[in-house]
Design an enzyme around this catalytic site. Structure first.
Site, PDB file in Angstrom:
ATOM      1  N   HIS A 117      -9.789 -13.001  -9.599  1.00 54.26           N
ATOM      2  CA  HIS A 117     -10.057 -13.301  -8.181  1.00 54.26           C
ATOM      3  C   HIS A 117      -8.879 -14.027  -7.536  1.00 54.26           C
ATOM      4  O   HIS A 117      -9.054 -14.785  -6.580  1.00 54.26           O
ATOM      5  CB  HIS A 117     -11.323 -14.147  -8.017  1.00 54.26           C
ATOM      6  CG  HIS A 117     -12.557 -13.526  -8.571  1.00 54.26           C
ATOM      7  ND1 HIS A 117     -13.395 -12.732  -7.833  1.00 54.26           N
ATOM      8  CD2 HIS A 117     -13.084 -13.566  -9.828  1.00 54.26           C
ATOM      9  CE1 HIS A 117     -14.398 -12.320  -8.590  1.00 54.26           C
ATOM     10  NE2 HIS A 117     -14.231 -12.796  -9.806  1.00 54.26           N
ATOM     11  N   SER A 148      15.832  -9.877   5.265  1.00 58.52           N
ATOM     12  CA  SER A 148      15.452 -10.159   6.642  1.00 58.52           C
ATOM     13  C   SER A 148      16.653 -10.006   7.554  1.00 58.52           C
ATOM     14  O   SER A 148      17.785 -10.325   7.175  1.00 58.52           O
ATOM     15  CB  SER A 148      14.893 -11.578   6.763  1.00 58.52           C
ATOM     16  OG  SER A 148      14.674 -11.917   8.114  1.00 58.52           O
ATOM     17  N   LYS A 204      16.887 -14.609   2.559  1.00 57.50           N
ATOM     18  CA  LYS A 204      15.584 -14.094   2.135  1.00 57.50           C
ATOM     19  C   LYS A 204      15.774 -12.784   1.375  1.00 57.50           C
ATOM     20  O   LYS A 204      16.504 -11.896   1.801  1.00 57.50           O
ATOM     21  CB  LYS A 204      14.689 -13.873   3.348  1.00 57.50           C
ATOM     22  CG  LYS A 204      13.230 -13.598   3.029  1.00 57.50           C
ATOM     23  CD  LYS A 204      12.412 -13.599   4.324  1.00 57.50           C
ATOM     24  CE  LYS A 204      10.927 -13.477   4.051  1.00 57.50           C
ATOM     25  NZ  LYS A 204      10.578 -12.128   3.586  1.00 57.50           N
ATOM     26  N   GLU A 230       7.244  -2.774  -3.114  1.00 58.37           N
ATOM     27  CA  GLU A 230       6.728  -2.373  -1.807  1.00 58.37           C
ATOM     28  C   GLU A 230       6.862  -0.866  -1.602  1.00 58.37           C
ATOM     29  O   GLU A 230       5.937  -0.199  -1.112  1.00 58.37           O
ATOM     30  CB  GLU A 230       7.469  -3.126  -0.705  1.00 58.37           C
ATOM     31  CG  GLU A 230       7.105  -4.597  -0.622  1.00 58.37           C
ATOM     32  CD  GLU A 230       7.948  -5.369   0.389  1.00 58.37           C
ATOM     33  OE1 GLU A 230       7.623  -6.540   0.645  1.00 58.37           O
ATOM     34  OE2 GLU A 230       8.928  -4.793   0.920  1.00 58.37           O
TER      35      GLU A 230
END
Length: 461
Positions: free
Chosen positions: A183, A313, A319, A326
């Site tokens: 969870h 980014s 970043k 992805e």
């Protein structure tokens, strides 16, 4: 010839066709009729059409139906098509007539044009190249041939590679313990090799599921012609074409168990798509695990660091994003969507013919190729190269209140829950609170709460 066009004829009459193209009137009608997407039939599908036309010409020659010179010219031209030498000669949109007749005739016309040029005399697209065939058995056969070849030559090796890389990484990280999560919440500890062999087993199972469809995928509709009765084909035609394709490709192609089933439905393609979808679900699970484990580096889990591949980014300097997981997750989403399309298309078998064959072919082959590419990229650019942040793992383990689960047999669930909550409130290790709240001595707690001991089990050799 009129300017930049030439006049071609078919059963509907005359039509202008660009002077420099290999196709004829029926292909041009399809180009004119279906300006829908700009998407054309996939390369593996065109390859399969070429192979089928090659096999058909050889069989018709052997059966005494084609002269040797015409058969040879057709076979040479068909293999050139199969080898991708005339890729620009196949302009027909995916969204065309549901039988794929336009694509079949596209192949017939291109091959006839090439053969006529080589032979120095006319070769007819219908009477010679399409002899003993119809679109109704050619296109279902091309779906099976192209899918079987792409699965065998690309997808299964890619899945095997991903499993091997994952298993190798698991072996390298076998001694590293981390906090398990259920969870998305802290749970009992696991070792990295346990987590990664779980991924590898998913991939191996996906391999087996997909490979399990090959026996049915090897059945070819060729020889069923228009409705399954074999009209206009020699009784041995389908058997011989399947044998020729098997010898050429190394895949055990054969006639179908029932020609009426082979023409009227696409159940095997639907089955394969379902197994591809299951594998896509596995890849998305693995990709998302990697993303979560890589999250941070300060405010996330930061358990691992994926290879830094590109700036993350356009506005935030420094970043770096988990771009490979992805991309793989997006591939998985596409495959899942393709399966929905193939499912609907599979329902469109009306009486003796499915009438969504081109869209089945397009989506099925896209799914196979996407999964093959994604599996290799995930293996080589994410799994193989990620680094483990062991200090972060140890810090989380030391503070994990769920370790108290190991004390349940000794102190009971209620007392364990009380200790876990207190450890969480005070920000203290479970061992320290348990030493204060129970009669267990340090040696007992050391043994009972050893994270390595708590990870034993779960993997069968």
């Amino acid at each position: 010839m009129t300017g930049d066009f030439r006049i071609e004829r078919d059963s509907m009459g005359e039509l202008e066709v660009p002077a420099d193209v290999r196709w004829g009137a029926q292909t041009q009608r399809a180009v004119n009729n279906f300006p829908l997407s700009g998407l054309t039939m996939p390369v593996p599908f065109i390859r399969a059409l070429g192979l089928i036309k090659w096999a058909a010409a050889g069989v018709n020659r052997d059966l005494g139906l084609l002269t040797a010179d015409v058969a040879e010219a057709v076979q040479v031209a068909a293999l050139a098509v199969a080898n991708g030498e005339h890729a620009t000669a196949f302009p027909v949109d995916v969204f065309q007539t549901g039988s794929g007749t336009s694509s079949n005739m596209n192949a017939n016309e291109v091959i006839a044009n090439l053969a006529s040029e080589a032979l120095g005399s006319p070769v007819h697209p219908n009477d010679h190249v399409n002899m003993s065939q119809s679109s109704n058995d050619v296109i279902p056969s091309a779906i099976h041939v192209s899918a079987a070849l792409t699965v065998t030559q690309h997808l299964l090796p890619a899945l095997d590679h991903l499993a091997i890389v994952t298993e190798r990484k698991a072996h390298l990280l076998a001694d590293i313990v981390k906090t398990g999560r259920t969870h998305l919440m802290d749970a009992m500890p696991v070792r990295f090799d346990q987590e990664l062999t779980g991924w590898a087993t998913q991939i191996r199972a996906g391999y087996q599921r997909i490979a399990g469809t090959l026996g049915r995928l090897s059945g070819l509709a060729q020889g069923g012609t228009a409705v399954g009765t074999g009209i206009n084909a020699h009784p041995e035609f389908g058997v011989r074409v399947a044998a020729a394709l098997a010898a050429k490709t190394g895949i055990a192609f054969r006639p179908p168990d029932n020609y009426f089933e082979a023409l009227s439905c696409q159940d095997t393609a639907v089955e394969l798509s379902g197994q591809l979808k299951t594998t896509a679900v596995s890849l998305m699970k693995i990709a998302n695990d990697l993303r979560w484990m890589n999250s941070g580096p300060l405010a996330g889990l930061a358990e691992i660091e994926l290879p830094a591949l590109q700036p993350g980014s356009s506005i935030m300097p420094g970043k770096v994003n988990p771009v490979i997981p992805e991309a793989v997750a997006m591939v998985a989403a596409q495959v899942i969507g393709n399966d929905a399309t193939i499912t609907v298309a599979g329902q469109s078998g009306n009486f003796q013919l499915n009438v969504m064959l081109p869209v089945v072919a397009y989506n099925l082959l896209q799914s196979i190729e996407l999964l093959a590419s994604a599996s290799r990229v995930l293996a080589d650019s994410a799994v193989e190269g990620f680094a483990v942040n062991e200090s972060r793992l140890q810090e989380a383990l030391d503070r994990n209140p769920i370790l108290v689960t190991a004390l349940n047999p000794v102190i009971g669930y209620e007392k364990g829950a009380e200790i876990a909550k207190q450890a969480y409130r005070e920000g203290l290790p479970v061992r320290e609170v348990a030493a204060r709240e129970t009669d267990l001595d340090e040696a007992q707690l050391e043994t009972l709460l050893d994270p390595v001991e708590l990870t034993k089990g779960g993997i069968r050799d």
